[in-house]
Design a protein around this motif. Sequence first.
Motif, mmCIF file in Angstrom:
data_model
loop_
_atom_site.group_PDB
_atom_site.id
_atom_site.type_symbol
_atom_site.label_atom_id
_atom_site.label_comp_id
_atom_site.label_asym_id
_atom_site.label_seq_id
_atom_site.Cartn_x
_atom_site.Cartn_y
_atom_site.Cartn_z
ATOM 1 N N VAL A 5 0.850 -1.197 0.000
ATOM 2 C CA VAL A 5 0.000 0.000 0.000
ATOM 3 C C VAL A 5 0.882 1.242 0.000
ATOM 4 C CG1 VAL A 5 -1.776 1.278 1.254
ATOM 5 C CG2 VAL A 5 -1.828 -1.229 1.227
ATOM 6 N N GLN A 6 0.479 2.241 -0.775
ATOM 7 C CA GLN A 6 1.145 3.543 -0.701
ATOM 8 C C GLN A 6 0.120 4.604 -0.374
ATOM 9 O OE1 GLN A 6 2.255 3.552 -5.180
ATOM 10 N NE2 GLN A 6 2.023 5.728 -4.655
ATOM 11 N N VAL A 14 7.743 4.767 -0.839
ATOM 12 C CA VAL A 14 6.361 5.035 -0.400
ATOM 13 C C VAL A 14 5.529 3.766 -0.358
ATOM 14 C CG1 VAL A 14 6.441 7.386 -1.309
ATOM 15 C CG2 VAL A 14 5.438 5.563 -2.719
ATOM 16 N N MET A 15 6.000 2.694 -0.973
ATOM 17 C CA MET A 15 5.263 1.428 -0.962
ATOM 18 C C MET A 15 5.641 0.631 0.278
ATOM 19 S SD MET A 15 5.537 0.290 -4.962
ATOM 20 C CE MET A 15 7.328 0.257 -4.867
ATOM 21 N N GLN A 16 4.637 0.273 1.061
ATOM 22 C CA GLN A 16 4.879 -0.422 2.323
ATOM 23 C C GLN A 16 4.000 -1.671 2.418
ATOM 24 O OE1 GLN A 16 7.202 0.568 4.583
ATOM 25 N NE2 GLN A 16 7.760 2.278 3.223
ATOM 26 N N VAL A 17 4.550 -2.695 3.074
ATOM 27 C CA VAL A 17 3.746 -3.891 3.352
ATOM 28 C C VAL A 17 2.753 -3.556 4.456
ATOM 29 C CG1 VAL A 17 3.772 -6.289 4.105
ATOM 30 C CG2 VAL A 17 5.646 -5.411 2.699
ATOM 31 N N ALA A 18 1.481 -3.884 4.221
ATOM 32 C CA ALA A 18 0.444 -3.602 5.214
ATOM 33 C C ALA A 18 -0.489 -4.804 5.339
ATOM 34 C CB ALA A 18 -0.349 -2.363 4.808
ATOM 35 N N GLU A 19 -1.124 -4.930 6.489
ATOM 36 C CA GLU A 19 -2.175 -5.931 6.683
ATOM 37 C C GLU A 19 -3.514 -5.274 6.349
ATOM 38 O OE1 GLU A 19 -2.230 -9.155 7.502
ATOM 39 O OE2 GLU A 19 -0.037 -9.301 7.517
ATOM 40 N N VAL A 20 -4.213 -5.839 5.378
ATOM 41 C CA VAL A 20 -5.496 -5.281 4.942
ATOM 42 C C VAL A 20 -6.526 -6.400 4.875
ATOM 43 C CG1 VAL A 20 -4.328 -3.477 3.602
ATOM 44 C CG2 VAL A 20 -5.005 -5.609 2.482
ATOM 45 N N GLU A 21 -7.767 -6.015 4.726
ATOM 46 C CA GLU A 21 -8.837 -7.004 4.627
ATOM 47 C C GLU A 21 -8.749 -7.756 3.304
ATOM 48 O OE1 GLU A 21 -11.203 -7.908 6.870
ATOM 49 O OE2 GLU A 21 -10.072 -6.634 8.269
ATOM 50 N N ASP A 43 3.375 0.441 -13.745
ATOM 51 C CA ASP A 43 3.277 0.398 -12.286
ATOM 52 C C ASP A 43 4.163 1.479 -11.668
ATOM 53 O OD1 ASP A 43 2.227 -1.972 -13.278
ATOM 54 O OD2 ASP A 43 3.233 -3.272 -11.837
ATOM 55 N N VAL A 44 5.368 1.607 -12.205
ATOM 56 C CA VAL A 44 6.326 2.590 -11.707
ATOM 57 C C VAL A 44 5.798 4.007 -11.921
ATOM 58 C CG1 VAL A 44 8.659 3.512 -12.021
ATOM 59 C CG2 VAL A 44 8.276 1.034 -12.073
ATOM 60 N N ALA A 45 5.246 4.250 -13.105
ATOM 61 C CA ALA A 45 4.721 5.579 -13.420
ATOM 62 C C ALA A 45 3.533 5.940 -12.534
ATOM 63 C CB ALA A 45 4.324 5.645 -14.888
ATOM 64 N N VAL A 46 2.646 4.973 -12.277
ATOM 65 C CA VAL A 46 1.488 5.221 -11.424
ATOM 66 C C VAL A 46 1.932 5.483 -9.989
ATOM 67 C CG1 VAL A 46 -0.584 4.170 -10.427
ATOM 68 C CG2 VAL A 46 -0.127 3.951 -12.876
ATOM 69 N N ARG A 47 2.861 4.676 -9.508
ATOM 70 C CA ARG A 47 3.374 4.867 -8.139
ATOM 71 C C ARG A 47 3.961 6.256 -7.934
ATOM 72 N NH1 ARG A 47 8.700 5.630 -7.761
ATOM 73 N NH2 ARG A 47 9.209 3.612 -8.653
ATOM 74 N N ALA A 48 4.696 6.734 -8.950
ATOM 75 C CA ALA A 48 5.372 8.027 -8.833
ATOM 76 C C ALA A 48 4.452 9.217 -9.077
ATOM 77 C CB ALA A 48 6.534 8.071 -9.821
ATOM 78 N N GLY A 49 3.248 8.968 -9.605
ATOM 79 C CA GLY A 49 2.341 10.058 -9.924
ATOM 80 C C GLY A 49 2.509 10.608 -11.321
ATOM 81 N N ALA A 50 3.385 9.989 -12.126
ATOM 82 C CA ALA A 50 3.619 10.459 -13.487
ATOM 83 C C ALA A 50 2.499 10.066 -14.434
ATOM 84 C CB ALA A 50 4.949 9.891 -14.008
ATOM 85 N N GLY A 55 -5.983 7.856 -9.664
ATOM 86 C CA GLY A 55 -6.330 8.983 -8.821
ATOM 87 C C GLY A 55 -5.331 9.149 -7.688
ATOM 88 N N GLU A 56 -5.790 9.713 -6.597
ATOM 89 C CA GLU A 56 -4.913 9.977 -5.459
ATOM 90 C C GLU A 56 -4.773 8.740 -4.574
ATOM 91 O OE1 GLU A 56 -3.228 12.848 -4.625
ATOM 92 O OE2 GLU A 56 -3.811 13.606 -6.605
ATOM 93 N N PRO A 57 -3.580 8.542 -3.978
ATOM 94 C CA PRO A 57 -3.423 7.459 -2.996
ATOM 95 C C PRO A 57 -4.353 7.709 -1.810
ATOM 96 C CG PRO A 57 -1.306 8.353 -3.711
ATOM 97 C CD PRO A 57 -2.351 9.292 -4.196
#
Length: 308
Positions: A5-6, A14-21, A43-50, A55-57
């Motif tokens: 999740v970021q 900004v990408m971190q391992v998280a526990e989610v449902e 994936d890289v472009a979306v993560r960076a906002g390019a 939409g928004e994280p």
Amino acid sequence: MRAIVQKEFGGPEVMQVAEVERPVPAGGELLVRVKAAGVNPVDVAVRAGAFPLLGEPPFTVGWDVSGVVEEAPAGGRFRVGDEVYGMPFFPRAAGAYAEYVAVPSRQLARKPVTLDHTQAAALPLAALTAWQGLVDAAEVGEGDRVLIHRAAGGVGHLAVQIAKARGAYVIALASEPKHAFLKEIGADEVIDYRTTDYTEAVQDVDVVFDSSSENTRALKVLKPGGTLVSIMEHWDRELAAAIEAAGRRFAGIFVEPDYASLEAIAALADEGLIRPHVAQAFPLAEVGKAHELVASGTVQGKVVLTTD
């Protein structure tokens, strides 16, 4: 379940391992235990906002998945335990960097039996892009001359193999260190774009598969009636008009989920005609390293994340 999740745009950190449902499948959807997830430049472009497709994280990036069906509707295309692969929901969020995804059944196909999950996860987005450009749009067939840009990359190396499987003569553009690899996977002719102007070295091409925004330079090598397949400039109406005015065809490709094409790709893989090259596989927790490698632009083939 674990997921990447970021909460903001930025670098790989900004990408971190998280526990989610764990996702709950809706009607007609499958719950898939993800064994591996492909990492693509988008994936890289979306993560960076390019390239803000999502939409928004906060969000979880990733689309390529290979895994095992954990829940399935009765009487559907798949049963619990089936091995499947695909590129669900693109360009909307699929959340593939996770241990489970909920996916419409008709956006998946059975995994090629000759590939493991890591190899299969390298296929969907890249192979579908190549298939939809070369087969669906350009109708590449026996004896066609096909020029492929960035031929050793994720999309390119699969485009080379798909074109060869269709009986084409393949001219591959890549830096010299990648020439041996490209000849090994079937390229008939390889040109070092850094030292040679391909527009002077090549002529009478039926199809140019362009992943590098070469634009109208393709006119110098395309036969009258030939097709420029562009996976970068798919919305460029001016480019399309210029190509058409010159007596050539323009096909702008924005890849879509398509189980029928995935089935055809799997069949080619099981016949030994397509083999994805996995440059490196990383565990899910090392997603940052995977993104750094993809962002370097030097990858030969694909990068994959594994969940086990």
